[in-house]
Design an enzyme around this catalytic site. Structure first.
Site, short mmCIF file in Angstrom:
data_model
loop_
_atom_site.label_atom_id
_atom_site.label_comp_id
_atom_site.label_asym_id
_atom_site.label_seq_id
_atom_site.Cartn_x
_atom_site.Cartn_y
_atom_site.Cartn_z
N ARG A 35 0.73 -1.21 0.11
CA ARG A 35 -0.01 0.13 -0.20
C ARG A 35 0.86 1.20 -0.04
O ARG A 35 1.85 1.27 0.55
CB ARG A 35 -0.92 -0.01 1.28
CG ARG A 35 -2.17 -0.89 1.16
CD ARG A 35 -3.14 -0.23 0.22
NE ARG A 35 -4.39 -1.12 0.18
CZ ARG A 35 -4.52 -2.01 -0.61
NH1 ARG A 35 -3.76 -2.52 -1.38
NH2 ARG A 35 -5.81 -2.71 -0.50
N GLU A 73 -3.03 8.04 -5.10
CA GLU A 73 -3.21 7.34 -6.40
C GLU A 73 -4.17 7.83 -7.26
O GLU A 73 -5.47 8.08 -6.58
CB GLU A 73 -3.52 5.66 -5.98
CG GLU A 73 -2.50 4.78 -5.37
CD GLU A 73 -2.77 3.58 -5.37
OE1 GLU A 73 -3.79 3.02 -5.71
OE2 GLU A 73 -1.68 2.77 -5.05
N HIS A 77 -0.36 0.28 -9.93
CA HIS A 77 -1.47 -0.69 -8.83
C HIS A 77 -1.82 -1.87 -9.54
O HIS A 77 -3.04 -1.84 -9.34
CB HIS A 77 -2.18 0.39 -8.04
CG HIS A 77 -2.45 -0.41 -6.64
ND1 HIS A 77 -3.23 0.32 -5.86
CD2 HIS A 77 -2.68 -1.75 -6.31
CE1 HIS A 77 -3.43 -0.64 -4.59
NE2 HIS A 77 -3.15 -1.62 -5.13
#
Length: 310
Positions: A233, A262, A280
């Site tokens: 993360r 993000e 991601h």
């Protein structure tokens, strides 16, 4: 039961949408691919009894505006974006199964290791500029790999690393002594792992204990020849400090699949030659995408079956 899906990855997967609508014909998905803010989520979920979410933030304020909501099914690996206490206080069930994308993420971590060790990424980029750099890096085989967080993904990475004969050292706040003993792993302190590993791979959840787990202090402890990988993360690594560490060659390189925020906005960091960066996608292998979506649908079905039996 009215079902709505906000997560983009699920909504654009035709197989998952078809499977969902086999069981819930009136289900609505995020067909426009919108990254919804809280107000947009409230509007979208307003008449839903159950929802499938990905990385959307589920806050007490949002839940207070959704009195019909009874179930949140999670598409994805972590629950750090869902306020579990707020859900419990409001009688909202959570449908989630851990580890469904563990092989996908572990494979990416292994791929990062190979790319960093053998200079695959950097020399490929140089070749595109007609630069003939014969520096082949070093083998992953036999190196010391430090894994921080030995949950589902960390354990899967251990299995993938076995053919390489690596010296694997681990750190976890949980008791992982049985797994470590069975797999010839050495449990060490965080400081020992950081200072002795050739490659460090992070596989912890994101919480108050892991926020800024890696700062300049940790980068100064690492070997100047070492690499850091984060497929867990964003926020676990302090990105401003990572940028300094890469600039000043405190470490040899890094690979990131996750960021804070993000999508990331620091172009200077993203364009650094000794950083591999991906959007991601660690858990987004086709098999994992389907498995995560199927898991979320199964939680919806289980919940509906419980209602019918009552």
């Amino acid at each position: 039961m009215k079902v709505k899906v906000s997560t983009i990855a699920f909504s654009k997967n035709h197989s998952l949408v078809s499977l969902l609508k086999e069981h819930f014909p009136d289900a609505e998905v995020n067909t426009k691919g919108l990254r919804m803010n809280e107000d947009e989520l409230i509007h979208f979920f307003s008449d839903a009894d159950a929802v499938i979410v990905g990385l959307e933030k589920i806050t007490p304020e949002l839940l207070d505006r959704l009195p019909r909501l009874k179930l949140i099914a999670k598409y994805g690996v972590g629950l750090d974006n869902v306020d579990l206490t707020a859900c419990s206080d409001r009688g909202i069930r959570i449908g989630w199964t851990g580890g469904v994308n563990k092989r996908s993420v572990a494979e990416m971590a292994l791929g990062f290791m190979l790319a960093l060790c053998r200079n695959l990424y950097s020399t490929s980029n140089q070749m595109k500029q007609l630069v003939w750099n014969k520096s082949g890096g070093f083998q992953l085989s036999g190196k010391t790999v430090g894994i921080i967080g030995l949950g589902n993904i960390g354990k899967e990475l251990v299995a993938l690393l076995k053919p390489f004969g690596c010296n694997i050292i681990v750190n976890d706040i949980a008791d992982v002594s049985k797994f470590a003993s069975e797999n010839d792993l050495k449990i060490v302190s965080k400081s020992e792992l950081i200072s002795s590993a050739d490659i460090i791979s992070i596989h912890t959840p994101a919480n108050s204990d892991t926020l800024n787990l890696f700062t300049l202090n940790e980068f100064r402890m690492m070997k100047p020849t070492s690499f850091l990988i984060n497929t867990a993360r964003g926020g676990i690594i302090k990105e401003l400090d990572l940028k300094i560490a890469l600039k000043e060659k405190l470490i040899a390189g890094a690979a990131l699949d996750v960021y804070e925020p993000e999508p990331p906005v620091d172009r200077e960091l993203l364009e650094m030659e000794n950083l591999i960066c991906t959007p991601h996608t660690g858990g987004n292998a086709a098999e994992a995408v389907f498995a995560m979506g199927e898991s979320a649908i199964n939680h919806l079905l289980n919940f509906r079956n419980e209602i019918i039996k009552q």
